[in-house]
Design a protein around this motif. Structure first.
Motif, mmCIF file in Angstrom:
data_model
loop_
_atom_site.group_PDB
_atom_site.id
_atom_site.type_symbol
_atom_site.label_atom_id
_atom_site.label_comp_id
_atom_site.label_asym_id
_atom_site.label_seq_id
_atom_site.Cartn_x
_atom_site.Cartn_y
_atom_site.Cartn_z
ATOM 1 N N ILE A 108 0.844 -1.124 0.013
ATOM 2 C CA ILE A 108 0.028 0.128 -0.089
ATOM 3 C C ILE A 108 0.936 1.407 0.138
ATOM 4 C CG2 ILE A 108 -1.837 -1.169 1.087
ATOM 5 C CD1 ILE A 108 -1.067 0.239 3.860
ATOM 6 N N THR A 124 -8.629 2.068 -2.095
ATOM 7 C CA THR A 124 -9.529 1.632 -0.989
ATOM 8 C C THR A 124 -10.499 2.912 -0.984
ATOM 9 O OG1 THR A 124 -8.361 2.849 0.724
ATOM 10 C CG2 THR A 124 -7.473 0.601 0.401
ATOM 11 N N GLN A 125 -11.363 2.733 -0.036
ATOM 12 C CA GLN A 125 -12.461 3.899 0.207
ATOM 13 C C GLN A 125 -11.620 5.083 0.853
ATOM 14 O OE1 GLN A 125 -14.412 3.267 4.462
ATOM 15 N NE2 GLN A 125 -14.539 1.155 3.294
ATOM 16 N N VAL A 232 -6.439 8.069 -0.236
ATOM 17 C CA VAL A 232 -6.539 6.762 0.060
ATOM 18 C C VAL A 232 -5.615 5.958 0.124
ATOM 19 C CG1 VAL A 232 -8.690 6.880 -1.589
ATOM 20 C CG2 VAL A 232 -6.444 6.626 -2.685
ATOM 21 N N VAL A 235 -3.218 0.545 -3.942
ATOM 22 C CA VAL A 235 -2.859 -1.146 -3.868
ATOM 23 C C VAL A 235 -2.558 -1.407 -5.251
ATOM 24 C CG1 VAL A 235 -3.568 -3.417 -3.288
ATOM 25 C CG2 VAL A 235 -4.209 -1.371 -1.783
ATOM 26 N N SER A 240 -7.219 -6.896 -5.531
ATOM 27 C CA SER A 240 -8.475 -6.687 -5.017
ATOM 28 C C SER A 240 -9.056 -7.181 -3.579
ATOM 29 C CB SER A 240 -9.706 -6.925 -6.078
ATOM 30 O OG SER A 240 -9.759 -8.249 -6.324
ATOM 31 N N VAL A 243 -7.709 -4.943 -1.119
ATOM 32 C CA VAL A 243 -8.714 -3.815 -1.033
ATOM 33 C C VAL A 243 -9.828 -4.161 -0.062
ATOM 34 C CG1 VAL A 243 -9.877 -2.151 -2.541
ATOM 35 C CG2 VAL A 243 -7.793 -2.709 -3.197
ATOM 36 N N ARG A 245 -9.999 -6.181 2.181
ATOM 37 C CA ARG A 245 -9.771 -6.442 3.762
ATOM 38 C C ARG A 245 -9.480 -5.032 4.171
ATOM 39 N NH1 ARG A 245 -5.104 -10.590 4.155
ATOM 40 N NH2 ARG A 245 -5.794 -10.520 6.390
ATOM 41 N N ILE A 246 -8.685 -4.226 3.626
ATOM 42 C CA ILE A 246 -8.511 -2.937 4.247
ATOM 43 C C ILE A 246 -9.941 -2.068 4.236
ATOM 44 C CG2 ILE A 246 -7.322 -0.762 3.739
ATOM 45 C CD1 ILE A 246 -5.187 -2.281 2.340
ATOM 46 N N ASP A 247 -10.827 -2.116 3.312
ATOM 47 C CA ASP A 247 -11.994 -1.170 3.436
ATOM 48 C C ASP A 247 -12.789 -1.764 4.396
ATOM 49 O OD1 ASP A 247 -11.724 0.248 1.213
ATOM 50 O OD2 ASP A 247 -12.662 -1.014 -0.208
#
Length: 566
Positions: A108, A124-125, A232, A235, A240, A243, A245-247
């Motif tokens: 990241i 990510t969000q 943000v 990644v 995906s 992404v 998991r992080i979101d």
């Protein structure tokens, strides 16, 4: 080969033991060499590797002990812990971090969203919404927008290499602009101070930080906030799963208040562990002059004036009428326009409650709003007005950036989970259009519950303003708790601004303090052009008052907006 598969499924030490027992040593070493990439790959998936800029405080940087630190680092560490990974930080040159992310050497990198970057990475969000500004030397003409540079051929603009500012400036290629690309954002502002560039385009928070870190007293922001972008975690494409998991983790960290606490600590921090001489001066001045409860108690009394006599909690008939008016939705409102002091464009409007009593006629808000608070019906009143205001806002002509509606809410009301739910529901998809002006008419009784509400509101893009800053129960402690997007300077400081050196010092310190915290500053009670000009020169972002526009009906405000666009 079945025995070999069993070997590779065990710990390295166990694998070596069995291999030495059943296989020749030379073959063991060969097999282990082949197995090492797979083993390393498994270990890599247990690590969250973050890259970025080693000189980007307070978001990401290398501290004096050589460790990675900052808001981005702290948030990435919290995310890693939440999803069961070990964080590893590899900060260095910014452009190198982008290349390493593309090659999969990093997991990241925190960055601004852009269409160009979205073609290279997954995002990510949003973590935050951030802005840039054009910085220059005092005395230079103010710039309304990034495009205004196209009207100034021959200017030299400093930016960070490979940053969002560089992308924006490359889009203006061909207008005779000389681009100076440097390794760091702060270096761009230093270039302006040294006369090596006419302007620097940099994130506002980084710009203000660099000004005070390097004592660039002659460098100021010359534009309103520009390049509003989502901030943000980027990644590598094809990840995906990471992404997602992080979101999920970011949603949990918001709901638990962890992300808001990190924001307050790093971006709204007044902690002397990371001393900032100018900030401590401003905070001390604000604490001494603004926040002494005895020294400036007269300001609260002077605002009430003769209206205070009407505010009689022992008038049960008036209290009953007020309850009925709130329950029946008979209270009205006006809108007071707010202007951007740099560009002169309309920025939005504050909703002001009005009560036309059927027998007593119009009653001033300063008379009945405290009554509503005493009767514990202020929350219902504000929620009704918020819904009415948002419904009216849908009739406003489109604007870029979007105009916002400011609605007053007591800080203590945000401790009510049901009210917060109702505000979020009322805002719907228009959260970014809503600014809650937190009034501190009473001591914050349940600060923990209020603090828990803030990340929920911000997750729906609802912004926070501290109203009447410098009067009532405003405090530096509450600034840390609220981490506002805006500070509104109380009108009592603005009224005597041109004649009072102490008020000038207070307002100047407040503007600097707010900008250091990443917030914008609005002044209320502007009565004349000279005061408006003084505030603009001092760096105040927005203003409202009779000298700009009087409160008006919703239809009149729409007509005002349409005439400005004609």
């Amino acid at each position: 080969m079945k025995a070999l598969g069993t070997v590779l499924d065990h710990h390295r030490g166990v694998a070596a033991h069995y291999c030495l027992r059943w296989w020749p040593a030379s073959l063991v070493f060969a097999l282990l060499a082949l197995a090492m990439p797979a083993i390393a790959g498994e270990g890599g998936r247990d690590t969250l590797r973050m890259g970025g800029d080693a000189s980007y405080p307070p978001y990401q940087f290398i501290d004096q002990s050589g460790r990675a630190d900052g808001f981005d680092v702290a948030l990435a560490r919290a995310v890693a812990g939440d999803i069961g990974l070990q964080p590893r930080f590899e900060l260095g040159q910014w452009d190198t971090a982008l290349e390493r992310l593309s090659r999969g050497e990093l997991d990241i990198v925190p960055m601004f969203w852009s269409a160009e970057r979205e073609r290279r990475f997954l995002f990510t969000q949003p973590i935050l919404i951030r802005h840039h500004a054009l910085f220059g030397r005092r005395g230079q003409a103010k710039l309304e927008s990034l495009d205004a540079l196209a009207k100034l051929p021959g200017v030299r603009v400093a930016v960070q290499r490979a940053g969002l500012a560089a992308e924006a400036m490359h889009a203006l290629a061909g207008h005779g602009i000389a681009l100076l690309e440097l390794d760091t954002e702060s270096g761009a502002l230093v270039a302006v101070a040294r006369g090596e560039a006419d302007y620097a385009l940099a994130p506002t928070g980084i710009g203000y930080y660099a000004i005070h870190q390097h004592d660039l007293d002659d460098v100021i922001a010359l534009s309103p906030p520009l390049l509003e972008r989502k901030y943000v975690f980027a990644v590598q494409r094809g990840r995906s799963d990471l992404v997602a998991r992080i979101d999920s983790s970011l949603e949990r960290l918001r709901a638990s208040g962890v992300q808001n606490d990190l924001y307050v600590e790093w971006i709204g921090n007044l902690d002397p562990r990371r001393p900032r001489p100018w900030l401590l001066y401003a905070a001390g001045l604000a604490a001494l002059l603004l926040l002494g409860p005895a020294g400036y108690a007269w300001r609260r009394q002077s605002r009430a004036g003769s209206i205070a006599a009407v505010n009689d909690a022992n008038d049960p008939a008036l209290m009953a009428d007020l309850r009925d008016a709130i329950e029946a939705g008979r209270l009205g409102f006006m809108l007071q326009p707010q202007i951007d002091l740099r560009s002169g464009r309309w920025r939005g409007a504050e909703l002001l409650v009005r009560w036309n009593h059927p027998q007593r006629g119009p009653i001033e808000p300063d008379a009945f709003v405290p009554m509503a608070e005493q009767a514990h019906v202020a929350a219902a009143m504000n929620l009704h007005l918020l819904r009415c205001g948002l419904a009216q806002r849908r009739h406003w002509p489109p604007s870029e950036p979007p105009l916002h509606l400011s609605v007053n809410v007591s800080a203590n009301d945000l401790a009510d989970v049901r009210l917060v739910d109702a505000i979020i529901d009322a805002a719907g998809q228009d959260g970014a259009a809503l600014m809650l002006e937190i009034t501190e008419t009473d001591v914050m009784r349940e600060p923990e519950l209020v603090a828990a509400a803030l990340p929920r509101l911000r997750a729906h893009d609802i912004r926070i303003s501290v109203d009447d800053f410098g009067a009532g129960h405003s405090s530096l402690l509450n600034l840390r708790r609220l981490a506002p997007d805006e500070l509104k300077i109380d009108r009592s400081f603005v009224a005597t601004l041109l004649t009072s050196h102490s008020d000038q010092a207070i307002v100047t310190a407040t503007i600097g303090l707010a900008h250091e915290l990443g917030a914008t500053v609005a002044a209320e009670g502007i009565e004349d052009e000279a005061t408006q000009r003084w505030l603009a020169d001092a760096g105040c972002d927005a203003g409202q008052g009779f000298g700009i526009a009087r409160p008006m009906t919703a239809d009149e405000f729409v007509a005002l907006l349409r005439s400005a666009q004609a």
